[in-house]
Design a protein around this motif. Sequence first.
Motif, PDB file in Angstrom:
ATOM      1  N   SER A  12      55.297   8.128  48.597  1.00  0.00           N
ATOM      2  CA  SER A  12      53.878   7.987  48.856  1.00  0.00           C
ATOM      3  C   SER A  12      53.150   7.442  47.622  1.00  0.00           C
ATOM      4  CB  SER A  12      53.324   9.359  49.234  1.00  0.00           C
ATOM      5  OG  SER A  12      52.054   9.224  49.760  1.00  0.00           O
ATOM      6  N   GLU A  13      53.537   7.944  46.452  1.00  0.00           N
ATOM      7  CA  GLU A  13      52.942   7.459  45.213  1.00  0.00           C
ATOM      8  C   GLU A  13      53.258   5.977  45.002  1.00  0.00           C
ATOM      9  OE1 GLU A  13      52.964   9.396  40.894  1.00  0.00           O
ATOM     10  OE2 GLU A  13      54.847   8.401  41.319  1.00  0.00           O
ATOM     11  N   ASN A  16      51.237   3.858  47.357  1.00  0.00           N
ATOM     12  CA  ASN A  16      49.855   3.854  46.878  1.00  0.00           C
ATOM     13  C   ASN A  16      49.665   2.840  45.740  1.00  0.00           C
ATOM     14  OD1 ASN A  16      47.136   4.872  46.424  1.00  0.00           O
ATOM     15  ND2 ASN A  16      47.983   5.938  44.666  1.00  0.00           N
ATOM     16  N   GLU A  20      47.464  -0.538  45.794  1.00  0.00           N
ATOM     17  CA  GLU A  20      46.379  -0.679  44.826  1.00  0.00           C
ATOM     18  C   GLU A  20      46.487  -2.032  44.117  1.00  0.00           C
ATOM     19  OE1 GLU A  20      43.999   1.358  44.845  1.00  0.00           O
ATOM     20  OE2 GLU A  20      42.876   0.983  43.004  1.00  0.00           O
ATOM     21  N   ARG A 145      52.547   2.752  30.880  1.00  0.00           N
ATOM     22  CA  ARG A 145      51.599   3.139  31.923  1.00  0.00           C
ATOM     23  C   ARG A 145      52.069   2.615  33.286  1.00  0.00           C
ATOM     24  NH1 ARG A 145      50.342   6.020  28.259  1.00  0.00           N
ATOM     25  NH2 ARG A 145      48.335   5.998  27.216  1.00  0.00           N
ATOM     26  N   PRO A 163      44.188   5.044  28.679  1.00  0.00           N
ATOM     27  CA  PRO A 163      44.556   6.335  29.251  1.00  0.00           C
ATOM     28  C   PRO A 163      44.602   6.213  30.768  1.00  0.00           C
ATOM     29  CG  PRO A 163      42.297   6.372  28.432  1.00  0.00           C
ATOM     30  CD  PRO A 163      42.887   5.055  28.017  1.00  0.00           C
ATOM     31  N   GLU A 164      45.538   6.871  31.381  1.00  0.00           N
ATOM     32  CA  GLU A 164      45.656   6.806  32.839  1.00  0.00           C
ATOM     33  C   GLU A 164      45.428   8.204  33.407  1.00  0.00           C
ATOM     34  OE1 GLU A 164      49.367   4.977  34.372  1.00  0.00           O
ATOM     35  OE2 GLU A 164      48.031   3.256  34.502  1.00  0.00           O
ATOM     36  N   LEU A 165      44.288   8.389  34.081  1.00  0.00           N
ATOM     37  CA  LEU A 165      43.880   9.718  34.518  1.00  0.00           C
ATOM     38  C   LEU A 165      44.069   9.900  36.013  1.00  0.00           C
ATOM     39  CD1 LEU A 165      40.562   9.487  32.569  1.00  0.00           C
ATOM     40  CD2 LEU A 165      42.444  10.930  31.930  1.00  0.00           C
ATOM     41  N   TRP A 166      44.474  11.107  36.390  1.00  0.00           N
ATOM     42  CA  TRP A 166      44.717  11.415  37.809  1.00  0.00           C
ATOM     43  C   TRP A 166      45.512  10.256  38.412  1.00  0.00           C
ATOM     44  CZ3 TRP A 166      39.623  12.217  35.820  1.00  0.00           C
ATOM     45  CH2 TRP A 166      39.334  13.562  35.546  1.00  0.00           C
ATOM     46  N   GLU A 167      45.094   9.816  39.631  1.00  0.00           N
ATOM     47  CA  GLU A 167      45.727   8.598  40.146  1.00  0.00           C
ATOM     48  C   GLU A 167      44.697   7.488  40.241  1.00  0.00           C
ATOM     49  OE1 GLU A 167      48.575   9.746  43.474  1.00  0.00           O
ATOM     50  OE2 GLU A 167      48.074  11.581  42.417  1.00  0.00           O
ATOM     51  N   LEU A 168      43.764   7.511  39.275  1.00  0.00           N
ATOM     52  CA  LEU A 168      42.705   6.506  39.238  1.00  0.00           C
ATOM     53  C   LEU A 168      43.128   5.397  38.286  1.00  0.00           C
ATOM     54  CD1 LEU A 168      39.607   8.852  39.051  1.00  0.00           C
ATOM     55  CD2 LEU A 168      40.132   7.258  40.900  1.00  0.00           C
ATOM     56  N   TYR A 169      43.743   4.365  38.824  1.00  0.00           N
ATOM     57  CA  TYR A 169      44.252   3.303  37.979  1.00  0.00           C
ATOM     58  C   TYR A 169      43.147   2.307  37.657  1.00  0.00           C
ATOM     59  CZ  TYR A 169      48.510   5.373  39.757  1.00  0.00           C
ATOM     60  OH  TYR A 169      49.491   6.264  40.105  1.00  0.00           O
ATOM     61  N   ASN A 170      43.016   2.005  36.367  1.00  0.00           N
ATOM     62  CA  ASN A 170      42.064   0.978  35.950  1.00  0.00           C
ATOM     63  C   ASN A 170      42.748  -0.375  36.113  1.00  0.00           C
ATOM     64  OD1 ASN A 170      40.421  -0.823  34.660  1.00  0.00           O
ATOM     65  ND2 ASN A 170      40.253   0.327  32.741  1.00  0.00           N
ATOM     66  N   THR A 171      42.315  -1.122  37.122  1.00  0.00           N
ATOM     67  CA  THR A 171      42.972  -2.394  37.429  1.00  0.00           C
ATOM     68  C   THR A 171      42.227  -3.585  36.827  1.00  0.00           C
ATOM     69  OG1 THR A 171      41.736  -2.452  39.506  1.00  0.00           O
ATOM     70  CG2 THR A 171      43.947  -1.540  39.595  1.00  0.00           C
TER      71      THR A 171
END
Lengths: 299, 603
Positions: A12-13, A16, A20, A145, A163-171
């Motif tokens: 699932s990850e 996702n 994304e 990352r 930094p990579e927080l939670w599953e909020l990827y900075n794209t």
Amino acid sequence: MNKLTYLDKLESEGINIIREASANYKNLVLLYSIGKDSSVLLHLCKKAFFPGKVPFKFLHIDTGYKFEEMIKFRDDCIKKNGIDLIVYKNLSKEAGKLKPEDASSDYYIYHKKTKPLLDALRKYNFNAAIGGARREEEKSRAKERVFSVRDEFGSWDPKNQRPELWELYNTNIGEKNSMRIFPLSNWTEADIWSYIVKEKIEVVPLYFSVNRSVFKRNGIYIRVDKFNKPVSGEKVIRAKCRYRTLGCSPSTGVVFSTATSLEEILEEVKNVKKSERSTRAIDYTSDSSMEKKKKQGYF
Amino acid sequence: MKKKDNNSNYTTIVVAGSVDDGKSTLIGRLLFDSGQVYEDQVEAVKMAGGINGEIDFSLFTDGLSSEREQKITIDVAYRYFFTKNGHFIIADVPGHEQYTRNMFTGASKADRAIILVDVRKGLSEQTKRHLFILALLRIPSIAIVINKMDLVNYNEKEFIKVKRQCVSFCKKIRLNGPLFIPVSSISGDMVVRKKGNMPWYKGKTVLDFFEKMKISPENNTKNLRLPIQLVVRGNQYFRGYAGTIEAGEVLTGDKVMVLPSGEKTVIEKIFVSGSISPSATKKQSVLVLLKDNIDISRGDLLCKNKKPFISNDFLAYICWFGREKMNNKSRYFLKHTTHTTSFFVKNIEYVINKNNFLARQNKESMNSNDIGLVRIRTQEPIYFDYFSENKSMGSFIVIDELTNNTVAGGVITKNCPRKEPILNEKRVLNEKHGAILWFTGLSCSGKTTISSRLFKNLKSKGIKVESLDGDIFRKELSLGFDYSKNDRVKNIKVASYVANKLSNHGIIVLASFISPYRKQRNDMKKNKNFFEIYVKASIGTCKKRDVKGFYKKAQLGEINNFTGISHPYEEPLNPDLTLDTDQLSIEESVKQITNFLIFKKII
């Protein structure tokens, strides 16, 4: 409702992350290297967009010294799955001069893999590339990352990562930057085989053990084939063996094994004593060799 | 290596400590003693360790060559291992102050945490910072490992002294019940093995903590939250909406609402893992097909049951990572679920004191590694739940507009709805609910007068509103219908159909039709967005208002089938609202409807 197993969660990850990437980059490509991790990536891509089609192209950087079985598997698999594949080779003089014996040198990696990769990304205007690297594989990859920014030279700056927080990827990326994306970051070798067994995913036959003629060179046993000819003093033996990872034929060693089915491979991997990349000559050049290659732009 | 159970779950554990607390050594020892290190890695570490071939356990974890040179960990590294009791990911984070962002990063994904404390140093500022972050990010299971017990002769009193300091601090920041473990990573005591040096300690080892401590999972509510990540188009007939379920579950046939439009639809098909499934639950990546062909894009949210907050304005704790200080004149991007929008920091409520992590300071700006409570105003509204309810729906990252770097992470603690709506908020409010206000009543009872006044009022507030009036309708659309029962029923059917279509787009439809038949009105009332408003007036009043003289003509027999005279009008028995226009002025009637709309959360 059933509880999700850890394989369900990894799947699932992965889906996702692939979605994304697809949602954020128009010029996205998947780096396809034919091995087991690529087979899992392809499988996840199909699932991510089912019942639609995989909306991006695949790219294979061919060194010219890949196992014949890999190339055949690649062509069959791509055709069967309706994937749009680009095969790219470095046709320059420098690359042409390189012989199979050079396959474990840094110079070879640069001209046969890193440079053509960067050239292909530029040629086709890809600003984002999905790869199958896993953090467990290697020490410097452990710090990578999931969404990893590269500068205009395709270079990785390990000290300046987002930094990579939670599953909020900075794209977000600037015009000159590009993004490398690793959906299998959290998978281990055992996870990959467990998943291949569970999902009955096709892999290159070289992963299965059969009798092969091999000889020892640079600390690893390599197969006798059109690229590898033993010289005097190199004793050829016939043994049941298989490949644990797949790269260029001259720099990829076998492991001695009797595993002839996916289940047997999985059992073997779970009990293994050596790390996965121990059969790859290229990582051994120096203690920090992978980090150096990644800084140059290698995956 | 030990065998793996395919059905076991995986747990992510963040391990943090100040520089020199021996964290890398602890992890190396844990991996080595539980049989997780490959032979060739042991060889490589022996080679790198040099001199006498003793194993330097920290080298199993310190990957980057620059770290080895400095003998410190500079970035988050991930380790993977499994035992017969579980499958673990270790997020190994460093402890220097300038790398606090990595603690926040590592902790954001963690189910458990281990904080290392050097028994000789006791509770340091860095330990306080780590504990504070764990409390803020609501990590459910925490162990404080008091390390280097070998350097204090395994003395229980030293352990208890440090434990007391930590307990006292945890109470102040309301961090409940961490576990305390005395450890010597060098000798391996209490990492995997219970060895003889600390017979006074009867509790769990570090490995026990990994494997055996129960974690209570985040509550899963029945309120579906499915942020749309991607629209997958197969061909012109196929449009799938893909995303990861962040809360609740979804079943085929579920009625769901789309935010921000407020449109309602039904889940027709669910694809999980590449095949059709009757249902899906939290943390599954799904693709759904919807019954209605409505416009949905990335960043929208499918929800069921209770709606999330929809707001531009909220309070959040943020941890600032940016090298530049946070500037409350600058615009930043905020990424929340799959939705990215711009925002300003309206106010810094307070910044947490960096030395004791207890006091609140008033500051004009935030520096790198500051944690503070800020009030945020976003350009587009976001749809969120509080972080304490649902981590995914209550967390966000901040991205610098110029550098594209991630400069902060935040957790939402409070919604701050404002009295005077700003433009975007209005747009959302009117889009979230379409509605049909069905004005029924005798001719000249005041339906058109009231609805046209209401129309102007709503329009001036920026709300999407449309009016359907019986008289105009008959001229423009229902041509050729007469006033027989049969044709009247048909006319209302057409009107109802049009009103429905409009309201599906979030429009408030003001429909003024005599609509004399109770049964037909009751049928329309089955739609949840349909509200029957009875505009009540006596025949006498209606006659007085009758400027065109219809009542007179009807009484004289010049017009047939005139409602109230020569055709029945069936009064509503249970209208949603009655406006007695014998008593109420136009303004009062409009006011009553407006209050009704606010009460029903339609505006």
